[in-house]
Design a protein around this motif. Structure first.
Motif, mmCIF file in Angstrom:
data_model
loop_
_atom_site.group_PDB
_atom_site.id
_atom_site.type_symbol
_atom_site.label_atom_id
_atom_site.label_comp_id
_atom_site.label_asym_id
_atom_site.label_seq_id
_atom_site.Cartn_x
_atom_site.Cartn_y
_atom_site.Cartn_z
ATOM 1 N N MET A 206 0.873 -1.179 -0.010
ATOM 2 C CA MET A 206 0.008 -0.143 -0.026
ATOM 3 C C MET A 206 1.233 0.791 -0.390
ATOM 4 O O MET A 206 0.408 2.300 -0.655
ATOM 5 C CB MET A 206 -0.856 -0.022 1.378
ATOM 6 N N ASP A 207 2.227 1.856 -0.193
ATOM 7 C CA ASP A 207 3.341 2.239 1.031
ATOM 8 C C ASP A 207 3.624 2.937 -0.325
ATOM 9 O O ASP A 207 3.600 3.684 -1.015
ATOM 10 C CB ASP A 207 3.878 2.317 2.532
ATOM 11 N N VAL A 208 3.871 1.765 -0.814
ATOM 12 C CA VAL A 208 4.693 1.591 -2.482
ATOM 13 C C VAL A 208 3.571 1.950 -2.982
ATOM 14 O O VAL A 208 4.110 3.392 -4.250
ATOM 15 C CB VAL A 208 5.436 -0.081 -2.770
ATOM 16 N N ASP A 209 2.526 1.977 -3.722
ATOM 17 C CA ASP A 209 0.862 2.176 -4.331
ATOM 18 C C ASP A 209 1.467 3.151 -4.014
ATOM 19 O O ASP A 209 1.161 4.218 -4.936
ATOM 20 C CB ASP A 209 0.541 0.776 -4.752
ATOM 21 N N MET A 210 0.992 3.636 -3.144
ATOM 22 C CA MET A 210 0.299 5.769 -3.367
ATOM 23 C C MET A 210 1.764 5.949 -3.363
ATOM 24 O O MET A 210 0.932 7.012 -3.770
ATOM 25 C CB MET A 210 0.543 5.242 -1.204
ATOM 26 N N ALA A 211 3.073 5.741 -2.162
ATOM 27 C CA ALA A 211 4.275 6.415 -3.375
ATOM 28 C C ALA A 211 3.978 6.632 -5.111
ATOM 29 O O ALA A 211 4.035 7.750 -5.397
ATOM 30 C CB ALA A 211 5.449 6.105 -2.785
ATOM 31 N N HIS A 212 3.877 5.403 -5.608
ATOM 32 C CA HIS A 212 4.022 5.595 -6.413
ATOM 33 C C HIS A 212 3.017 6.858 -7.369
ATOM 34 O O HIS A 212 2.795 7.497 -8.426
ATOM 35 C CB HIS A 212 3.165 4.632 -7.250
ATOM 36 N N ARG A 213 1.725 6.279 -7.316
ATOM 37 C CA ARG A 213 0.348 7.525 -6.756
ATOM 38 C C ARG A 213 0.920 8.851 -7.199
ATOM 39 O O ARG A 213 0.417 9.469 -8.434
ATOM 40 C CB ARG A 213 -0.587 6.852 -7.081
ATOM 41 N N ILE A 214 0.980 9.075 -6.044
ATOM 42 C CA ILE A 214 1.431 10.316 -5.633
ATOM 43 C C ILE A 214 2.556 10.845 -7.369
ATOM 44 O O ILE A 214 2.557 12.210 -7.315
ATOM 45 C CB ILE A 214 2.090 11.293 -4.094
#
Length: 232
Positions: A206-214
């Motif tokens: 979740m953290d990795v995907d959130m950073a990717h989307r940001i």
């Protein structure tokens, strides 16, 4: 009333931005044994062009270590209770679902019994990983973990070798029992609840995907086509 306990943590925000390992654990010292609890984190694999997916789940490790009988001389003419016999540890790993069972049942004053069939040899590591395939041989004892409610909110964690419902443990490793006092058990419940997203890889991904989307948003990119990468 609390006994000796130990917590270690870290791994985020280390000095000078360096990276490193951390070894979180929680220890409960009883009269005859020490129970150490620690997470074993999952592993990941590449997915897509630049993503990751879950490769193997982690688990929550229970490590029982017997204490030597009798008092041990210490400095200043004092004596300590039996020291831990760290080479004689026994391990039992809890899956995410088994953690859920313990967290659900114990507050209702119901016990939990977990069995690793055919994994009850003297090898301490057998039964550590809940994903390990059970041995088909009926000649090898089962490794059995029992978590039972006691009076005044205490809980006992017991591990033994069983065959046909009868204890076949012996020596220093089996059986072992640790009484977890009420306050300690509240800490254990908190750790069990909080560790599940980590051993499933959920929090990390979740953290990795959130950073990717940001990062995509900041660069003016598109989120179209984003989706799961599969896992186990």
């Amino acid at each position: 009333m609390g006994r000796g306990r130990e917590k270690e943590g870290g791994g985020v925000g280390l000095p000078n931005g360096s990276s490193g390992r951390a070894y979180p654990s929680y220890s409960i010292w009883d009269a005859s044994s020490v129970l150490v609890m620690k997470p074993v984190l999952p592993t990941f694999k590449p997915a897509g062009r630049d993503g990751i997916a879950l490769d193997k789940r982690g688990y929550f490790l229970l490590e029982f270590t017997p204490r030597a009988s009798g008092a041990v001389p210490a400095a200043g003419g004092k004596s300590n209770p039996g020291i831990a016999m760290w080479d004689d540890f026994v391990r039992f790993g809890l899956s995410a679902e088994e953690i859920g069972l313990v967290v659900n049942q114990l507050p209702q004053r119901a016990g939990v019994e977990l069995i690793r069939r055919g994994q009850g040899s003297q090898a301490a590591e057998l039964g550590e990983d809940p994903a390990t395939r059970e041995a088909p041989s009926s000649d090898i004892p089962d490794k059995v973990l029992r978590v039972q409610p006691m009076e005044h909110g205490a809980v006992s964690f017991d591990i033994d070798l069983m065959k046909d419902g009868v204890s076949v443990g012996g020596g220093t490793r089996y059986p072992q029992s640790v009484t977890v006092q009420a306050g300690e058990f509240e800490v254990v419940l908190s750790l069990l609840r909080s560790v599940v997203p980590y051993i499933l890889g959920w929090s990390t991904m979740m953290d990795v995907d959130m950073a990717h989307r940001i990062a995509l948003t900041r660069s003016g990119g598109s989120h179209r086509g984003d989706g799961g990468g599969g896992g186990s």
